[in-house]
Design a protein around this motif. Structure first.
Motif, PDB file in Angstrom:
ATOM      1  N   THR A  22      25.132  75.842  30.226  1.00  0.00           N
ATOM      2  CA  THR A  22      24.478  74.471  30.091  1.00  0.00           C
ATOM      3  C   THR A  22      23.259  74.164  30.842  1.00  0.00           C
ATOM      4  OG1 THR A  22      26.893  73.507  30.049  1.00  0.00           O
ATOM      5  CG2 THR A  22      25.184  71.783  30.283  1.00  0.00           C
ATOM      6  N   VAL A  23      23.164  74.762  31.777  1.00  0.00           N
ATOM      7  CA  VAL A  23      21.864  74.637  32.655  1.00  0.00           C
ATOM      8  C   VAL A  23      21.018  75.267  31.925  1.00  0.00           C
ATOM      9  CG1 VAL A  23      20.775  75.213  34.791  1.00  0.00           C
ATOM     10  CG2 VAL A  23      23.090  74.146  34.851  1.00  0.00           C
ATOM     11  N   ALA A  24      21.308  76.479  31.459  1.00  0.00           N
ATOM     12  CA  ALA A  24      20.214  77.159  30.481  1.00  0.00           C
ATOM     13  C   ALA A  24      19.723  76.701  29.515  1.00  0.00           C
ATOM     14  CB  ALA A  24      20.678  78.899  30.224  1.00  0.00           C
ATOM     15  N   LEU A  25      20.785  75.871  29.046  1.00  0.00           N
ATOM     16  CA  LEU A  25      20.410  75.044  27.725  1.00  0.00           C
ATOM     17  C   LEU A  25      19.470  73.997  28.227  1.00  0.00           C
ATOM     18  CD1 LEU A  25      20.939  75.198  24.643  1.00  0.00           C
ATOM     19  CD2 LEU A  25      22.895  73.317  25.266  1.00  0.00           C
ATOM     20  N   LEU A  26      19.652  73.259  29.062  1.00  0.00           N
ATOM     21  CA  LEU A  26      18.830  72.317  29.551  1.00  0.00           C
ATOM     22  C   LEU A  26      17.255  72.764  29.866  1.00  0.00           C
ATOM     23  CD1 LEU A  26      21.006  70.206  31.821  1.00  0.00           C
ATOM     24  CD2 LEU A  26      20.122  69.578  29.838  1.00  0.00           C
ATOM     25  N   ARG A  49      12.890  66.426  39.969  1.00  0.00           N
ATOM     26  CA  ARG A  49      12.596  67.241  41.496  1.00  0.00           C
ATOM     27  C   ARG A  49      13.663  68.174  41.330  1.00  0.00           C
ATOM     28  NH1 ARG A  49      12.118  62.042  44.403  1.00  0.00           N
ATOM     29  NH2 ARG A  49      14.143  62.641  44.921  1.00  0.00           N
ATOM     30  N   ALA A  50      13.504  69.062  42.302  1.00  0.00           N
ATOM     31  CA  ALA A  50      14.464  70.267  42.537  1.00  0.00           C
ATOM     32  C   ALA A  50      15.936  69.588  42.891  1.00  0.00           C
ATOM     33  CB  ALA A  50      14.006  71.256  43.580  1.00  0.00           C
ATOM     34  N   GLY A  51      15.631  68.590  44.041  1.00  0.00           N
ATOM     35  CA  GLY A  51      16.886  67.995  44.272  1.00  0.00           C
ATOM     36  C   GLY A  51      17.856  67.132  43.657  1.00  0.00           C
ATOM     37  N   ASP A  54      19.456  69.838  41.095  1.00  0.00           N
ATOM     38  CA  ASP A  54      20.434  70.423  41.818  1.00  0.00           C
ATOM     39  C   ASP A  54      21.664  69.380  41.786  1.00  0.00           C
ATOM     40  OD1 ASP A  54      19.199  72.642  42.698  1.00  0.00           O
ATOM     41  OD2 ASP A  54      18.949  71.791  44.626  1.00  0.00           O
ATOM     42  N   ASN A  55      21.333  68.047  41.770  1.00  0.00           N
ATOM     43  CA  ASN A  55      22.596  66.882  41.617  1.00  0.00           C
ATOM     44  C   ASN A  55      22.995  66.944  40.142  1.00  0.00           C
ATOM     45  OD1 ASN A  55      22.636  65.892  44.174  1.00  0.00           O
ATOM     46  ND2 ASN A  55      20.946  64.612  43.876  1.00  0.00           N
ATOM     47  N   VAL A  56      22.179  67.199  39.050  1.00  0.00           N
ATOM     48  CA  VAL A  56      22.441  67.199  37.809  1.00  0.00           C
ATOM     49  C   VAL A  56      23.401  68.470  37.767  1.00  0.00           C
ATOM     50  CG1 VAL A  56      21.945  67.581  35.560  1.00  0.00           C
ATOM     51  CG2 VAL A  56      20.713  66.000  36.734  1.00  0.00           C
TER      52      VAL A  56
END
Length: 116
Positions: A22-26, A49-51, A54-56
């Motif tokens: 899922t993260v790779a797809l995003l 932003r990176a933070g 990370d929350n997502v």
């Protein structure tokens, strides 16, 4: 394979893979004809932003965990999917036959939560 090994395998090969996919797809939707909704989500995710990203990622991980927990609770018979009161029996068949969701043993959904 025993119940603990089954839960660890499901967590790794289904849960962790779903999070990573899922993260790779995003981050980078594959293909030439990416659907507009998927492209928009990817652009939004990449603008975070990176933070915030990370929350997502954490929300995705929580949703996957809750999904696995719910499925295992159904297999354990503590969450019903019918009105008949039936139950599932999950059996691993290898060199021996093992009931993975044995009613007398620790439940699969509890093993998932114990694994972290």
């Amino acid at each position: 394979m025993n119940s603990q090994e089954f839960v660890e395998a499901i967590k790794r090969y289904v849960g962790d893979a779903a999070i990573e996919d899922t993260v790779a797809l995003l981050k980078s939707p594959p293909g030439r004809n990416v659907p507009p909704e998927q492209r928009a989500r990817s652009e939004w995710y990449q603008s975070l932003r990176a933070g915030d990203a990370d929350n997502v990622n954490g929300v995705i991980a929580t949703a996957v965990h809750q999904t696995l927990f719910g499925l295992l609770a159904v297999l354990d018979g503590v969450r019903s999917v019918d009105n008949e009161g039936g139950r599932f029996e999950l059996t691993y068949v290898g060199s021996t036959r093992v009931v993975l969701n044995d009613q007398q043993a620790i439940s699969l959904h509890d093993l998932l939560n114990a694994s972290g």
